[in-house]
Design a protein around this motif. Structure first.
Motif, PDB file in Angstrom:
ATOM      1  N   ILE A   1       0.848  -1.194   0.000  1.00 16.78           N
ATOM      2  CA  ILE A   1       0.000   0.000   0.000  1.00 16.78           C
ATOM      3  C   ILE A   1       0.882   1.242   0.000  1.00 16.78           C
ATOM      4  O   ILE A   1       2.050   1.193   0.406  1.00 16.78           O
ATOM      5  CB  ILE A   1      -0.942   0.048   1.228  1.00 16.78           C
ATOM      6  N   VAL A   2       0.327   2.353  -0.467  1.00 20.19           N
ATOM      7  CA  VAL A   2       0.974   3.657  -0.341  1.00 20.19           C
ATOM      8  C   VAL A   2       0.111   4.505   0.576  1.00 20.19           C
ATOM      9  O   VAL A   2      -1.088   4.662   0.348  1.00 20.19           O
ATOM     10  CB  VAL A   2       1.141   4.339  -1.714  1.00 20.19           C
ATOM     11  N   TRP A   3       0.737   5.029   1.614  1.00 17.47           N
ATOM     12  CA  TRP A   3      -0.012   5.769   2.636  1.00 17.47           C
ATOM     13  C   TRP A   3       0.871   6.914   3.133  1.00 17.47           C
ATOM     14  O   TRP A   3       1.983   6.684   3.614  1.00 17.47           O
ATOM     15  CB  TRP A   3      -0.357   4.807   3.781  1.00 17.47           C
ATOM     16  N   GLY A   4       0.406   8.136   2.967  1.00 15.92           N
ATOM     17  CA  GLY A   4       1.196   9.284   3.376  1.00 15.92           C
ATOM     18  C   GLY A   4       2.509   9.392   2.629  1.00 15.92           C
ATOM     19  O   GLY A   4       3.542   9.753   3.205  1.00 15.92           O
ATOM     20  N   ASN A   5       2.463   9.070   1.331  1.00 12.10           N
ATOM     21  CA  ASN A   5       3.653   9.137   0.471  1.00 12.10           C
ATOM     22  C   ASN A   5       4.761   8.173   0.878  1.00 12.10           C
ATOM     23  O   ASN A   5       5.935   8.395   0.582  1.00 12.10           O
ATOM     24  CB  ASN A   5       4.212  10.555   0.402  1.00 12.10           C
ATOM     25  N   VAL A   6       4.396   7.111   1.571  1.00 11.73           N
ATOM     26  CA  VAL A   6       5.338   6.049   1.926  1.00 11.73           C
ATOM     27  C   VAL A   6       4.730   4.716   1.483  1.00 11.73           C
ATOM     28  O   VAL A   6       3.530   4.489   1.665  1.00 11.73           O
ATOM     29  CB  VAL A   6       5.623   6.021   3.448  1.00 11.73           C
ATOM     30  N   ARG A   7       5.564   3.864   0.914  1.00 10.66           N
ATOM     31  CA  ARG A   7       5.090   2.546   0.479  1.00 10.66           C
ATOM     32  C   ARG A   7       5.428   1.506   1.560  1.00 10.66           C
ATOM     33  O   ARG A   7       6.551   1.467   2.075  1.00 10.66           O
ATOM     34  CB  ARG A   7       5.742   2.139  -0.843  1.00 10.66           C
ATOM     35  N   TYR A   8       4.424   0.682   1.867  1.00  7.01           N
ATOM     36  CA  TYR A   8       4.578  -0.384   2.861  1.00  7.01           C
ATOM     37  C   TYR A   8       4.192  -1.722   2.246  1.00  7.01           C
ATOM     38  O   TYR A   8       3.295  -1.796   1.405  1.00  7.01           O
ATOM     39  CB  TYR A   8       3.673  -0.148   4.081  1.00  7.01           C
TER      40      TYR A   8
END
Length: 406
Positions: A382-389
């Motif tokens: 996922i991408v969340w707050g411009n960070v990929r996890y």
């Protein structure tokens, strides 16, 4: 074909029963005794970015009408070695004159190589600062527009020791150009989100939404929250598991439903958002909720998608005409599903108009939900707050780095 059509109507009956249960639950909740429970509380509001409505939302958090003592922590994060998120300076300006408010800067997970999501890091940074006499911790997202009694409403059910957490809900209000075709992506997203209000209650499948909830302070230790969060991507799913591990209830509070204004959403954006929500549900072990979604939307979507092709057959065209009342009833079921909304929201003309507009997007939102349910099986990033996890489990993730856009 008759069996396929019958499946659609069976699922519709289930939706009607769910909506009815939601209405009856909300009516029971509103008949309960007035507020009498006001322990010392802390409100934690994580922030990322800034828009035209954020200042108003922050003021509503700062001006809560709560009879007990409460502290407010507005938390954002550093970016790089000396910079910080764009919300930091506006937050400092807004809190001037308040004695019970603190603005906190959390370390950036990328720059400090931390193995958890930025939101979780922000929350953990505040929890470390809480005074020992805090009994209740409430969480509120920056984009949630809440009432002045939001905190009081969430705290009251926690006087019952069987209740481990309380949760509000979110209602997406589309504030675009009032042009159905131009706003269709935003309207579809709102329909996708809003119908979920009817699935909440105090039953075993109720989940905590991180944007509006409250817990007892002792859950942090008893439910091993900090250990669950240490390498995790999502905070609210872990709160849900913590409450269940202690055999306590999660209690939905209809009066704590917040409004989230949305507009100018593209189809790409809503697919990213809805896929992210479903991926989190699937990969964080909420398989029953995912299975219910799959069963509710995938067969129905396949039938509706195949209808134009089956219409060329004279043997099936008669049966296909029976889908017309099905769509009519589904739209009306959605419109009447919001009896659980607080009275002031039901009296709000803009909200009522929004319900009517989004109801026409129900078939499209079902199609989106079907894509989400299938996509989640094969994708755990996922991408969340411009960070990929990359989500590996409910308590473990890999932080893959920043992305240029979300």
């Amino acid at each position: 074909m008759r069996y396929l059509i019958s499946t659609c109507y069976f699922l519709l009956i289930m939706e009607i029963l769910i909506a009815l249960r939601s209405f009856l639950y909300a009516r029971r909740e509103r008949r309960k005794v007035p507020h009498v429970f006001f322990p010392k509380a802390a409100v934690i509001a994580p922030h990322y970015g800034w828009d035209s409505r954020t200042a108003g939302n922050v003021k509503r958090v700062l001006e809560q009408d709560y009879a007990g003592e409460h502290l407010v922590y507005l938390v954002t994060n550093y970016v790089g070695e000396s910079d910080y998120d764009s919300s930091y300076e506006p937050l400092l300006e807004l809190v001037k004159g308040y004695t019970n408010v603190q603005v906190v800067l959390a370390p950036n997970i990328i720059d400090n190589n931390l193995p958890r999501s930025q939101k979780i890091q922000n929350l953990m940074s505040v929890i470390e600062l809480l005074p020992d006499d805090i009994e209740i911790i409430a969480f509120i997202d920056a984009d949630a527009e809440i009432r002045s009694d939001w905190l009081s409403q969430l705290v009251q059910p926690l006087k019952d020791p069987r209740v481990g957490a309380t949760v509000g809900g979110r209602f997406y209000l589309v504030t675009g150009e009032n042009n159905f075709l131009k706003d269709l992506a935003s309207i579809t997203e709102a329909a996708w989100v809003n119908f979920q209000l009817t699935t909440q209650g105090d039953h075993p499948l109720t989940m905590i939404w991180g944007g509006s909830n409250a817990i007892r302070r002792k859950l942090i230790k008893q439910g091993k929250i900090l250990e669950r969060w240490a390498h995790a991507a999502i905070e609210d799913h872990n709160l849900t598991f913590a409450v269940r591990s202690l055999n306590q209830k999660i209690h939905f509070v209809p009066e704590a439903i917040s409004i989230c204004h949305t507009k100018h959403r593209s189809w790409k954006q809503i697919l990213e958002f809805t896929n992210r929500q479903t991926i989190m549900t699937y990969w964080m072990r909420h398989k029953i909720q995912w299975a219910i979604l799959f069963i509710a939307v995938v067969p129905k979507t396949l039938i509706l998608m195949s209808a134009p092709f089956l219409a060329f057959s004279t043997r099936t065209v008669t049966w296909l005409f029976s889908l017309i009342p099905f769509l009519f009833l589904e739209i009306h079921c959605y419109r009447h599903a919001f009896s659980a909304l607080p009275d002031e929201m039901k009296r709000n003309q803009q909200i009522q108009e929004n319900i009517k507009r989004t109801s026409f997007a129900i078939p499209i939102s079902g199609f989106i939900a079907a894509i989400n349910a299938i996509w989640a099986i094969f994708q755990n990033e996922i991408v969340w707050g411009n960070v990929r996890y990359r989500i590996l489990s409910d308590t473990e993730c890999q932080v893959l780095g920043r992305v240029t856009s979300e």
